[in-house]
Scaffold this active site. Structure first.
Site, short mmCIF file in Angstrom:
data_model
loop_
_atom_site.label_atom_id
_atom_site.label_comp_id
_atom_site.label_asym_id
_atom_site.label_seq_id
_atom_site.Cartn_x
_atom_site.Cartn_y
_atom_site.Cartn_z
N GLN A 126 -9.77 -4.08 -3.40
CA GLN A 126 -10.99 -4.11 -2.67
C GLN A 126 -12.23 -4.33 -3.68
O GLN A 126 -13.21 -4.90 -3.46
CB GLN A 126 -11.13 -2.62 -2.37
CG GLN A 126 -12.49 -1.95 -1.72
CD GLN A 126 -12.80 -2.72 -0.35
OE1 GLN A 126 -11.96 -2.52 0.62
NE2 GLN A 126 -14.02 -3.34 -0.21
N ASP B 226 -17.60 6.12 -0.96
CA ASP B 226 -16.34 6.01 -0.31
C ASP B 226 -16.27 7.34 0.49
O ASP B 226 -16.92 8.21 0.26
CB ASP B 226 -15.05 5.75 -1.32
CG ASP B 226 -13.81 5.64 -0.67
OD1 ASP B 226 -13.72 5.48 0.39
OD2 ASP B 226 -12.81 5.73 -1.66
N HIS C 280 -7.46 0.50 -6.37
CA HIS C 280 -7.68 -0.35 -5.03
C HIS C 280 -8.36 -1.63 -5.50
O HIS C 280 -9.27 -2.01 -5.25
CB HIS C 280 -8.46 0.44 -3.82
CG HIS C 280 -8.69 -0.22 -2.70
ND1 HIS C 280 -7.46 -1.36 -2.34
CD2 HIS C 280 -9.05 0.23 -1.50
CE1 HIS C 280 -7.87 -1.32 -0.85
NE2 HIS C 280 -8.64 -0.49 -0.42
N ARG D 10 -13.01 -9.40 1.71
CA ARG D 10 -11.38 -8.80 1.30
C ARG D 10 -10.61 -10.28 1.50
O ARG D 10 -9.52 -10.18 0.72
CB ARG D 10 -10.86 -7.83 2.43
CG ARG D 10 -11.55 -6.65 2.17
CD ARG D 10 -11.11 -5.69 0.79
NE ARG D 10 -9.73 -5.68 0.75
CZ ARG D 10 -9.18 -4.59 1.22
NH1 ARG D 10 -9.86 -3.67 1.99
NH2 ARG D 10 -7.84 -4.63 0.98
N ARG E 284 0.87 -1.05 0.01
CA ARG E 284 0.27 0.11 0.00
C ARG E 284 1.09 1.21 0.05
O ARG E 284 1.50 1.36 0.92
CB ARG E 284 -0.86 -0.04 1.19
CG ARG E 284 -1.50 1.31 1.60
CD ARG E 284 -2.76 1.50 2.45
NE ARG E 284 -3.67 0.48 2.04
CZ ARG E 284 -4.95 0.45 2.52
NH1 ARG E 284 -5.24 1.02 3.87
NH2 ARG E 284 -5.88 -0.41 2.06
N CYS F 175 -16.09 0.66 0.97
CA CYS F 175 -14.96 0.09 1.16
C CYS F 175 -14.50 0.12 2.66
O CYS F 175 -13.80 -0.53 3.30
CB CYS F 175 -13.91 0.42 0.34
SG CYS F 175 -13.52 2.22 0.49
#
Ligand code: NVA
Length: 305
Positions: A131, A224, A128, A292, A101, A264
């Site tokens: 996700q 989000d 991402h 996930r 990340r 998310c």
């Protein structure tokens, strides 16, 4: 050839579907398959905050029979204390795969170019994809076959989640609409890329300025945070600008019958989503969070075997 998962369109439609099938199987029998037996080491690095990503990768790697070697980016100072390329060369001699990340996508690309082992995007400023893979798994569970379904994203349409929905949804043959205020549109080239993919899968990818138009008839409505990691200094302005894109009962009511809600997480109730919606009957965010682990186990299994 070493494969990586740096962005959603690193997978062909057939590969994406196969990985989602694998994720569903791994969810049914989480302790039966050990492709990382050895244990093989997977390096898991974080340059930004994390909760779900760290916990789901650590648990998932352990379930696959591997060892998760978690590295704090603040200690490693990748690109400061040592170049990304040298870090990649070192980690590639210790680990069977690298999960990272970080900030700009170019950092991840440099890691992949030099590691000699598969590299997985655990979130960058641009994408991402772990996700969105979990999100597709969740949509399959609740709404069935992905092809032809409409997925609407409300909020910062320039952010990583929006761009990953455009690419992953188009790959799955979905109709993806992203909607946000002027100045927060998706990157033009990226939108074009999603449209090219959609042309081959029977899906579509569009920016829809009006949130009501975007939500109308949608099978899935996702949102989000309005303030992604690294954008904290813009928080003040954003609350006002994004207000019409708040996922509330009225916007959700425009969706298809039985539409599901994705987020998310972390969520800010009263900002991008109301408590009534995220804690209500159409929300599947806890299944999404659980997935996930399963989706990431599937991508790791596919990359390492
Ligand atoms: N867009 C958000 C996603 C958090 C999982 C961020 O980058 O902070």
């Amino acid at each position: 050839m070493i494969r990586h998962f740096l962005r959603d369109d690193d997978l062909t439609p057939a590969e994406q579907a196969a990985i989602l099938d694998l994720a569903a199987r791994l969810k049914q029998t989480p302790y039966d398959e050990k492709p990382l037996a050895g244990p093989k080491t997977i390096a898991v690095l974080f340059d930004k905050p994390t909760l779900r990503t760290q916990s789901s990768f650590v648990a998932g790697i352990a379930e696959l029979g591997g060892f998760p070697m978690v590295i704090d980016g603040n200690l490693a100072q990748i690109g400061v204390r040592e170049s990304i390329a040298d870090t990649a060369r070192v980690l590639g001699r210790t680990a069977s795969a690298i999960v990272w990340r970080t900030f700009d996508q170019s950092r991840l690309q440099e890691m992949a170019d030099n590691a000699g082992v598969p590299v997985v995007n655990a979130l960058t400023d641009q994408f991402h994809p772990c996700q969105t893979l979990a999100d597709l798994q969740t949509i399959r569970e609740h709404r069935g076959d992905l092809k032809g379904q409409t997925l609407t994203f409300l909020g910062d349409s320039a952010c990583n989640m929006s761009l990953s929905y455009l690419l992953s949804g188009a790959t799955a043959g979905m109709h993806v609409r992203v909607s946000g205020p002027a100045g927060y549109e998706p990157d033009t080239e990226l939108l074009k890329k999603a449209q090219q993919i959609a042309a081959t899968t029977g899906g579509s990818a569009d920016f829809v300025a009006d949130p009501v138009d975007a939500a109308t008839g949608a099978d899935v409505i996702a949102t989000d945070t309005w303030i992604s990691m690294g954008k904290e200094s813009e928080a003040g302005d954003r609350a006002e600008i994004f207000e019409p894109w708040q996922l509330n009962q009225s916007l959700l009511g425009k969706g298809a019958d039985g539409a599901i809600v994705l987020h998310c997480l972390p969520a800010y109730r009263g900002k991008e989503i109301t408590a009534e919606v995220i804690d209500g009957p159409q929300s599947v965010v806890w299944d999404e969070a659980e997935n996930r682990r399963h989706a990431q186990k599937a991508i790791l299994t596919w990359l390492v075997s």
